[in-house]
Motif scaffolding. Structure first.
Motif, PDB file in Angstrom:
ATOM      1  N   UNK A 188       0.830  -1.215   0.000  1.00  0.00           N
ATOM      2  CA  UNK A 188       0.000   0.000   0.000  1.00  0.00           C
ATOM      3  C   UNK A 188       0.859   1.257   0.000  1.00  0.00           C
ATOM      4  N   UNK A 189       1.957   1.240   0.723  1.00  0.00           N
ATOM      5  CA  UNK A 189       2.840   2.408   0.798  1.00  0.00           C
ATOM      6  C   UNK A 189       3.740   2.535  -0.425  1.00  0.00           C
ATOM      7  N   UNK A 190       4.258   1.425  -0.922  1.00  0.00           N
ATOM      8  CA  UNK A 190       5.293   1.468  -1.950  1.00  0.00           C
ATOM      9  C   UNK A 190       4.777   1.273  -3.381  1.00  0.00           C
ATOM     10  N   UNK A 191       3.627   0.631  -3.532  1.00  0.00           N
ATOM     11  CA  UNK A 191       3.053   0.389  -4.866  1.00  0.00           C
ATOM     12  C   UNK A 191       1.564   0.741  -4.803  1.00  0.00           C
ATOM     13  N   UNK A 192       1.256   2.041  -4.773  1.00  0.00           N
ATOM     14  CA  UNK A 192      -0.147   2.459  -4.634  1.00  0.00           C
ATOM     15  C   UNK A 192      -1.049   1.816  -5.692  1.00  0.00           C
ATOM     16  N   UNK A 193      -2.192   1.316  -5.220  1.00  0.00           N
ATOM     17  CA  UNK A 193      -3.183   0.720  -6.106  1.00  0.00           C
ATOM     18  C   UNK A 193      -3.016  -0.773  -6.322  1.00  0.00           C
ATOM     19  N   UNK A 194      -1.865  -1.331  -5.949  1.00  0.00           N
ATOM     20  CA  UNK A 194      -1.629  -2.753  -6.207  1.00  0.00           C
ATOM     21  C   UNK A 194      -2.544  -3.644  -5.378  1.00  0.00           C
ATOM     22  N   UNK A 195      -2.667  -3.366  -4.092  1.00  0.00           N
ATOM     23  CA  UNK A 195      -3.492  -4.202  -3.219  1.00  0.00           C
ATOM     24  C   UNK A 195      -4.932  -4.205  -3.721  1.00  0.00           C
ATOM     25  N   UNK A 196      -5.416  -3.041  -4.119  1.00  0.00           N
ATOM     26  CA  UNK A 196      -6.795  -2.923  -4.588  1.00  0.00           C
ATOM     27  C   UNK A 196      -7.004  -3.639  -5.927  1.00  0.00           C
ATOM     28  N   UNK A 197      -5.927  -3.878  -6.665  1.00  0.00           N
ATOM     29  CA  UNK A 197      -6.051  -4.552  -7.967  1.00  0.00           C
ATOM     30  C   UNK A 197      -6.247  -6.059  -7.822  1.00  0.00           C
ATOM     31  N   UNK A 198      -6.006  -6.587  -6.623  1.00  0.00           N
ATOM     32  CA  UNK A 198      -6.172  -8.019  -6.377  1.00  0.00           C
ATOM     33  C   UNK A 198      -7.440  -8.275  -5.576  1.00  0.00           C
ATOM     34  N   UNK A 199      -8.189  -9.299  -5.953  1.00  0.00           N
ATOM     35  CA  UNK A 199      -9.359  -9.681  -5.164  1.00  0.00           C
ATOM     36  C   UNK A 199      -8.888 -10.310  -3.857  1.00  0.00           C
ATOM     37  N   UNK A 200      -9.767 -10.425  -2.903  1.00  0.00           N
ATOM     38  CA  UNK A 200      -9.425 -11.080  -1.629  1.00  0.00           C
ATOM     39  C   UNK A 200      -8.959 -12.516  -1.884  1.00  0.00           C
ATOM     40  N   UNK A 201      -9.627 -13.205  -2.830  1.00  0.00           N
ATOM     41  CA  UNK A 201      -9.232 -14.581  -3.147  1.00  0.00           C
ATOM     42  C   UNK A 201      -7.830 -14.625  -3.728  1.00  0.00           C
ATOM     43  N   UNK A 202      -7.503 -13.690  -4.622  1.00  0.00           N
ATOM     44  CA  UNK A 202      -6.159 -13.642  -5.192  1.00  0.00           C
ATOM     45  C   UNK A 202      -5.123 -13.355  -4.117  1.00  0.00           C
ATOM     46  N   UNK A 203      -5.428 -12.435  -3.218  1.00  0.00           N
ATOM     47  CA  UNK A 203      -4.500 -12.109  -2.133  1.00  0.00           C
ATOM     48  C   UNK A 203      -4.238 -13.334  -1.259  1.00  0.00           C
ATOM     49  N   UNK A 204      -5.267 -14.106  -0.968  1.00  0.00           N
ATOM     50  CA  UNK A 204      -5.116 -15.281  -0.109  1.00  0.00           C
ATOM     51  C   UNK A 204      -4.297 -16.383  -0.783  1.00  0.00           C
ATOM     52  N   UNK A 205      -4.338 -16.462  -2.110  1.00  0.00           N
ATOM     53  CA  UNK A 205      -3.608 -17.502  -2.848  1.00  0.00           C
ATOM     54  C   UNK A 205      -2.150 -17.148  -3.095  1.00  0.00           C
ATOM     55  N   UNK A 206      -1.797 -15.877  -3.072  1.00  0.00           N
ATOM     56  CA  UNK A 206      -0.461 -15.432  -3.451  1.00  0.00           C
ATOM     57  C   UNK A 206       0.641 -16.178  -2.698  1.00  0.00           C
ATOM     58  N   UNK A 207       1.679 -16.557  -3.423  1.00  0.00           N
ATOM     59  CA  UNK A 207       2.908 -17.072  -2.823  1.00  0.00           C
ATOM     60  C   UNK A 207       3.857 -15.883  -2.760  1.00  0.00           C
ATOM     61  N   UNK A 208       4.513 -15.693  -1.620  1.00  0.00           N
ATOM     62  CA  UNK A 208       5.440 -14.570  -1.481  1.00  0.00           C
ATOM     63  C   UNK A 208       6.873 -15.089  -1.622  1.00  0.00           C
ATOM     64  N   UNK A 209       7.572 -14.505  -2.585  1.00  0.00           N
ATOM     65  CA  UNK A 209       8.969 -14.828  -2.832  1.00  0.00           C
ATOM     66  C   UNK A 209       9.846 -13.687  -2.347  1.00  0.00           C
ATOM     67  N   UNK A 210      11.089 -14.003  -2.055  1.00  0.00           N
ATOM     68  CA  UNK A 210      12.088 -13.001  -1.702  1.00  0.00           C
ATOM     69  C   UNK A 210      13.220 -13.070  -2.717  1.00  0.00           C
ATOM     70  N   UNK A 211      13.761 -11.913  -3.006  1.00  0.00           N
ATOM     71  CA  UNK A 211      14.981 -11.805  -3.804  1.00  0.00           C
ATOM     72  C   UNK A 211      16.013 -11.188  -2.881  1.00  0.00           C
ATOM     73  N   UNK A 212      17.036 -11.959  -2.560  1.00  0.00           N
ATOM     74  CA  UNK A 212      18.108 -11.489  -1.678  1.00  0.00           C
ATOM     75  C   UNK A 212      19.324 -11.168  -2.539  1.00  0.00           C
ATOM     76  N   UNK A 213      19.672  -9.897  -2.581  1.00  0.00           N
ATOM     77  CA  UNK A 213      20.791  -9.466  -3.417  1.00  0.00           C
ATOM     78  C   UNK A 213      22.121  -9.775  -2.750  1.00  0.00           C
TER      79      UNK A 213
END
Length: 126
Positions: free
Chosen positions: A83-108
């Motif tokens: 919400x802070x860093x990518x305005x509008x992104x959270x709202x672009x996903x449905x609740x179902x899509x948000x619940x399914x998302x897999x979160x990845x990390x990129x460690x430089x």
């Protein structure tokens, strides 16, 4: 940023993704993806490179020295950062899509900062 991966045959694929950083966790960027997306199997292989889009100062970050991995985070854990860093992104996903998302990390591990005028390599300590 543009995230490039390769499949098990070495065929490359690139796509633009939105990512966030979390306070207190340097050199790690997080992004979510649908578990059905083709890039998931490529990300699980750990072959990746990044290229950020140019900033207003025409600076870009590139790296192929990174570690990419699934995290234990759920989308709700990083939704505030989105919400802070990518305005509008959270709202672009449905609740179902948000619940399914897999979160990845990129460690430089290291990165290159490029501009029209100079190139500078940075290596991060572990």
């Amino acid at each position: 940023m543009v995230l490039s991966t390769a499949n098990n045959l070495g065929q490359p694929s690139s796509r633009q993704i939105n990512f966030v950083t979390l306070d207190g966790i340097p050199n790690v960027w997080y992004f979510g993806t649908d578990p059905e997306a083709p890039k998931v199997s490529e990300l699980d292989l750990g072959r990746a490179a990044i290229f950020t889009l140019p900033t207003s100062e025409e600076l870009r970050i590139t790296s192929n020295r990174l570690k990419v991995y699934r995290t234990q985070y759920r989308f709700s854990d990083i939704a505030e950062a989105y919400q802070k860093q990518v305005p509008g992104y959270v709202e672009s996903l449905s609740k179902e899509e948000q619940e399914k998302e897999i979160i990845f990390a990129i460690e430089l591990k290291s990165a290159r900062i490029d501009s029209r005028f100079q190139n500078k390599g940075l290596t991060f300590s572990e």
